[in-house]
Motif scaffolding. Structure first.
Motif, PDB file in Angstrom:
ATOM      1  N   TRP A  78      33.231  39.831  -1.161  1.00  0.00           N
ATOM      2  CA  TRP A  78      32.220  38.836  -0.791  1.00  0.00           C
ATOM      3  C   TRP A  78      30.932  39.041  -1.591  1.00  0.00           C
ATOM      4  O   TRP A  78      30.235  38.099  -1.932  1.00  0.00           O
ATOM      5  CB  TRP A  78      31.932  38.933   0.717  1.00  0.00           C
ATOM      6  N   GLU A  79      30.633  40.291  -1.880  1.00  0.00           N
ATOM      7  CA  GLU A  79      29.430  40.607  -2.663  1.00  0.00           C
ATOM      8  C   GLU A  79      29.721  40.623  -4.163  1.00  0.00           C
ATOM      9  O   GLU A  79      28.983  41.237  -4.950  1.00  0.00           O
ATOM     10  CB  GLU A  79      28.827  41.936  -2.207  1.00  0.00           C
ATOM     11  N   ASN A  80      30.811  39.985  -4.559  1.00  0.00           N
ATOM     12  CA  ASN A  80      31.155  39.856  -5.979  1.00  0.00           C
ATOM     13  C   ASN A  80      31.391  41.165  -6.701  1.00  0.00           C
ATOM     14  O   ASN A  80      31.115  41.291  -7.886  1.00  0.00           O
ATOM     15  CB  ASN A  80      30.069  39.066  -6.735  1.00  0.00           C
ATOM     16  N   CYS A  81      31.860  42.145  -5.977  1.00  0.00           N
ATOM     17  CA  CYS A  81      32.257  43.393  -6.622  1.00  0.00           C
ATOM     18  C   CYS A  81      33.777  43.516  -6.526  1.00  0.00           C
ATOM     19  O   CYS A  81      34.436  42.758  -5.811  1.00  0.00           O
ATOM     20  CB  CYS A  81      31.594  44.589  -5.943  1.00  0.00           C
ATOM     21  N   LYS A  82      34.302  44.498  -7.273  1.00  0.00           N
ATOM     22  CA  LYS A  82      35.760  44.651  -7.296  1.00  0.00           C
ATOM     23  C   LYS A  82      36.170  45.939  -6.574  1.00  0.00           C
ATOM     24  O   LYS A  82      35.724  47.021  -6.960  1.00  0.00           O
ATOM     25  CB  LYS A  82      36.210  44.702  -8.760  1.00  0.00           C
ATOM     26  N   PRO A  83      37.010  45.804  -5.556  1.00  0.00           N
ATOM     27  CA  PRO A  83      37.481  47.025  -4.889  1.00  0.00           C
ATOM     28  C   PRO A  83      38.522  47.750  -5.748  1.00  0.00           C
ATOM     29  O   PRO A  83      39.450  47.112  -6.245  1.00  0.00           O
ATOM     30  CB  PRO A  83      38.122  46.505  -3.597  1.00  0.00           C
ATOM     31  N   VAL A  84      38.325  49.031  -5.918  1.00  0.00           N
ATOM     32  CA  VAL A  84      39.304  49.845  -6.646  1.00  0.00           C
ATOM     33  C   VAL A  84      39.855  50.857  -5.648  1.00  0.00           C
ATOM     34  O   VAL A  84      39.123  51.735  -5.171  1.00  0.00           O
ATOM     35  CB  VAL A  84      38.658  50.551  -7.858  1.00  0.00           C
ATOM     36  N   PHE A  85      41.134  50.690  -5.315  1.00  0.00           N
ATOM     37  CA  PHE A  85      41.702  51.495  -4.235  1.00  0.00           C
ATOM     38  C   PHE A  85      42.127  52.880  -4.700  1.00  0.00           C
ATOM     39  O   PHE A  85      42.795  53.024  -5.716  1.00  0.00           O
ATOM     40  CB  PHE A  85      42.907  50.783  -3.617  1.00  0.00           C
ATOM     41  N   VAL A  86      41.723  53.856  -3.914  1.00  0.00           N
ATOM     42  CA  VAL A  86      42.137  55.242  -4.141  1.00  0.00           C
ATOM     43  C   VAL A  86      42.849  55.682  -2.863  1.00  0.00           C
ATOM     44  O   VAL A  86      42.433  55.317  -1.750  1.00  0.00           O
ATOM     45  CB  VAL A  86      40.900  56.114  -4.455  1.00  0.00           C
ATOM     46  N   ASP A  87      43.893  56.462  -3.021  1.00  0.00           N
ATOM     47  CA  ASP A  87      44.733  56.808  -1.870  1.00  0.00           C
ATOM     48  C   ASP A  87      44.025  57.773  -0.900  1.00  0.00           C
ATOM     49  O   ASP A  87      42.979  58.343  -1.219  1.00  0.00           O
ATOM     50  CB  ASP A  87      46.056  57.414  -2.352  1.00  0.00           C
ATOM     51  N   ILE A  88      44.652  57.932   0.264  1.00  0.00           N
ATOM     52  CA  ILE A  88      44.062  58.757   1.322  1.00  0.00           C
ATOM     53  C   ILE A  88      44.718  60.138   1.383  1.00  0.00           C
ATOM     54  O   ILE A  88      45.802  60.351   0.844  1.00  0.00           O
ATOM     55  CB  ILE A  88      44.213  58.069   2.702  1.00  0.00           C
ATOM     56  N   ASP A  89      44.044  61.023   2.068  1.00  0.00           N
ATOM     57  CA  ASP A  89      44.603  62.332   2.355  1.00  0.00           C
ATOM     58  C   ASP A  89      45.625  62.173   3.488  1.00  0.00           C
ATOM     59  O   ASP A  89      45.345  61.512   4.481  1.00  0.00           O
ATOM     60  CB  ASP A  89      43.459  63.257   2.786  1.00  0.00           C
ATOM     61  N   LYS A  90      46.790  62.781   3.356  1.00  0.00           N
ATOM     62  CA  LYS A  90      47.864  62.521   4.333  1.00  0.00           C
ATOM     63  C   LYS A  90      47.563  63.139   5.698  1.00  0.00           C
ATOM     64  O   LYS A  90      48.158  62.744   6.691  1.00  0.00           O
ATOM     65  CB  LYS A  90      49.200  63.020   3.797  1.00  0.00           C
ATOM     66  N   ASP A  91      46.648  64.092   5.752  1.00  0.00           N
ATOM     67  CA  ASP A  91      46.333  64.740   7.036  1.00  0.00           C
ATOM     68  C   ASP A  91      45.158  64.077   7.757  1.00  0.00           C
ATOM     69  O   ASP A  91      45.250  63.782   8.934  1.00  0.00           O
ATOM     70  CB  ASP A  91      46.049  66.223   6.818  1.00  0.00           C
ATOM     71  N   THR A  92      44.047  63.874   7.044  1.00  0.00           N
ATOM     72  CA  THR A  92      42.863  63.296   7.716  1.00  0.00           C
ATOM     73  C   THR A  92      42.895  61.766   7.707  1.00  0.00           C
ATOM     74  O   THR A  92      42.171  61.126   8.473  1.00  0.00           O
ATOM     75  CB  THR A  92      41.559  63.725   7.025  1.00  0.00           C
ATOM     76  N   LEU A  93      43.682  61.180   6.815  1.00  0.00           N
ATOM     77  CA  LEU A  93      43.811  59.730   6.626  1.00  0.00           C
ATOM     78  C   LEU A  93      42.549  59.093   6.035  1.00  0.00           C
ATOM     79  O   LEU A  93      42.415  57.864   6.011  1.00  0.00           O
ATOM     80  CB  LEU A  93      44.231  59.009   7.922  1.00  0.00           C
ATOM     81  N   ASN A  94      41.641  59.916   5.544  1.00  0.00           N
ATOM     82  CA  ASN A  94      40.447  59.414   4.860  1.00  0.00           C
ATOM     83  C   ASN A  94      40.641  59.461   3.346  1.00  0.00           C
ATOM     84  O   ASN A  94      41.493  60.212   2.849  1.00  0.00           O
ATOM     85  CB  ASN A  94      39.234  60.269   5.236  1.00  0.00           C
ATOM     86  N   LEU A  95      39.810  58.684   2.645  1.00  0.00           N
ATOM     87  CA  LEU A  95      39.813  58.668   1.177  1.00  0.00           C
ATOM     88  C   LEU A  95      39.931  60.098   0.643  1.00  0.00           C
ATOM     89  O   LEU A  95      39.186  60.982   1.067  1.00  0.00           O
ATOM     90  CB  LEU A  95      38.490  58.041   0.718  1.00  0.00           C
ATOM     91  N   ASP A  96      40.877  60.299  -0.291  1.00  0.00           N
ATOM     92  CA  ASP A  96      41.121  61.644  -0.820  1.00  0.00           C
ATOM     93  C   ASP A  96      40.167  61.926  -1.983  1.00  0.00           C
ATOM     94  O   ASP A  96      40.304  61.330  -3.051  1.00  0.00           O
ATOM     95  CB  ASP A  96      42.579  61.734  -1.299  1.00  0.00           C
ATOM     96  N   PRO A  97      39.201  62.812  -1.788  1.00  0.00           N
ATOM     97  CA  PRO A  97      38.206  63.030  -2.845  1.00  0.00           C
ATOM     98  C   PRO A  97      38.819  63.535  -4.159  1.00  0.00           C
ATOM     99  O   PRO A  97      38.284  63.265  -5.222  1.00  0.00           O
ATOM    100  CB  PRO A  97      37.246  64.063  -2.251  1.00  0.00           C
ATOM    101  N   PHE A  98      39.962  64.212  -4.063  1.00  0.00           N
ATOM    102  CA  PHE A  98      40.570  64.735  -5.292  1.00  0.00           C
ATOM    103  C   PHE A  98      41.092  63.635  -6.205  1.00  0.00           C
ATOM    104  O   PHE A  98      41.344  63.867  -7.377  1.00  0.00           O
ATOM    105  CB  PHE A  98      41.696  65.717  -4.951  1.00  0.00           C
TER     106      PHE A  98
END
Ligand SMILES: *Cc1c(COP(=O)(O)O)cnc(C)c1O
Length: 362
Positions: free
Chosen positions: A90-110
């Motif tokens: 909506w804000e005219n930016c492009k989402p670039v998806f990065v996978d999640i950590d399988k344990d915490t289910l949050n974005l995987d910083p690595f």
């Protein structure tokens, strides 16, 4: 009939006494006294420098992206509610998806650094189910690459990391106060920042860009919220400790009944979390088939769990798909069971009985 969630309703008289005040003042919206009071009480409760009460958690995200002047690519998680991604687009930016950590289910910083390009302006991560992201790793990456960080904290009211509100992290954090969320104002949300300059920008953006009646500071929007919504917040905040406590007890009761008997796992709470708010009660089945059997049995008995989050946001028809195998896998196997203030132990017993029965022969 048992739903995955049910809004918390305070005693009606307590809400009505605020409504009577509104009637007496005839001040319904536009930064009224109850909105100010709610902002003060929330800052006090969460121990935050700055917080603005806004229309909802989606506008909060959009205001955040706008206030930081983000452009180009924003690294984000495919395992979140659709508003996290749609706000970026909506804000005219492009989402670039990065996978999640399988344990915490949050974005995987690595995996973040690999996705950074010269067009990357920010990271937008969700504290999924109120479980804090690896905020220290994300901060280190953002410093190294000069990126902004926004946290979608829609689920994370009351969660603490290193004894401080999780909303302290990031250039901006947002929260949703929607009726289905743990703390609610019917519709509502907030933007949080530590930076007074960003706060100023946010407060102009929230109010059409107005800086006084005739001067405008850039393109604004109407992100204000009303006295009636603030009144619900001021009524509900008195019950927030009870709400948090009840969810903890109920989650532990589910754990006690389920985890020994069934091969399901729970997301791992991030190390350094000092308070987890038990925003939801997700369980991860061994396969999608086993999940579907449980859903079927529950629905037959008029209990509605929620496949949350499913499907992965990479499936949206307005985004570029990227390989995120962990999200694809987890989103098919994760189920949120009913958890809300008024749920009873007997209801939890019954829900668990149906789930156990559905898995019996497999
Ligand atoms: C609920 C939610 C939102 C949107 O909040 P609204 O107040 O409903 O606009 C955004 N992100 C996540 C992760 C949510 O769960």
């Amino acid at each position: 009939m048992i739903n995955v969630t049910e809004p918390f309703l305070p005693p009606k008289e307590e809400y009505i006494s605020f409504v009577n005040e509104i009637w007496n003042r005839n001040w319904l919206t536009n930064n009224g006294p109850l909105v100010n009071e709610l902002e003060l009480q929330l800052k006090d409760y969460l121990n935050l420098d700055h917080l603005l009460f806004v229309t909802n958690g989606t506008i909060a995200l959009q205001l955040g992206i706008k206030a930081l002047g983000l452009q180009g690519e924003i690294i984000t998680t495919p395992f979140s509610y659709v508003a996290t991604t749609s706000s970026i687009v909506w804000e005219n930016c492009k989402p670039v998806f990065v996978d999640i950590d399988k344990d915490t289910l949050n974005l995987d910083p690595f995996l973040i650094e690999n996705a950074i390009t010269e067009n990357t302006s920010a990271i937008l991560a969700t504290h999924v189910y109120g479980n804090p992201c690896d905020v220290e790793a994300i901060e280190a990456i953002s410093r190294k690459h000069n990126l902004k960080v926004i946290y979608d904290g829609a689920h994370s009211f009351g969660s603490e990391y290193n004894k401080k509100s999780i909303f302290e992290w990031g250039d901006i954090s947002t929260c949703s106060f929607h009726a289905t969320k743990l703390f609610h104002t019917i519709e509502g949300g907030s933007v949080i920042t530590k930076d007074p300059a960003v706060l100023k920008k946010l407060s102009f953006l929230r109010n059409f860009g107005h800086n006084g009646p005739t001067i405008f500071e850039g393109v604004g929007i109407n992100g204000k919220n009303s006295e009636f919504h603030a009144a619900m917040g001021l009524t509900n905040i008195k019950y927030i400790d009870q709400i948090l406590q009840k969810r903890k007890v109920d989650s532990e009761y589910y754990d006690h009944l389920l985890l020994e008997k069934l091969k399901v796992r729970r997301p791992k709470i991030t190390e350094g979390t000092t308070v987890y708010n038990h925003s939801y009660y997700p369980i991860i089945f061994e396969s999608e088939e086993l999940l579907l059997r449980a859903v079927d049995e529950l629905e037959k008995n008029r209990i509605t769990p929620r496949r949350y989050f499913y499907p992965s946001l990479t499936e949206l028809n307005y985004v570029e798909k990227r390989e995120t195998p962990i999200t694809d896998d987890i989103s098919k196997r994760v189920l949120c069971l009913p958890l809300y203030y008024s749920i009873t132990k007997a209801e939890i017993d019954m829900i668990v009985r149906f789930i156990l029965r559905s898995q019996k022969y497999f």
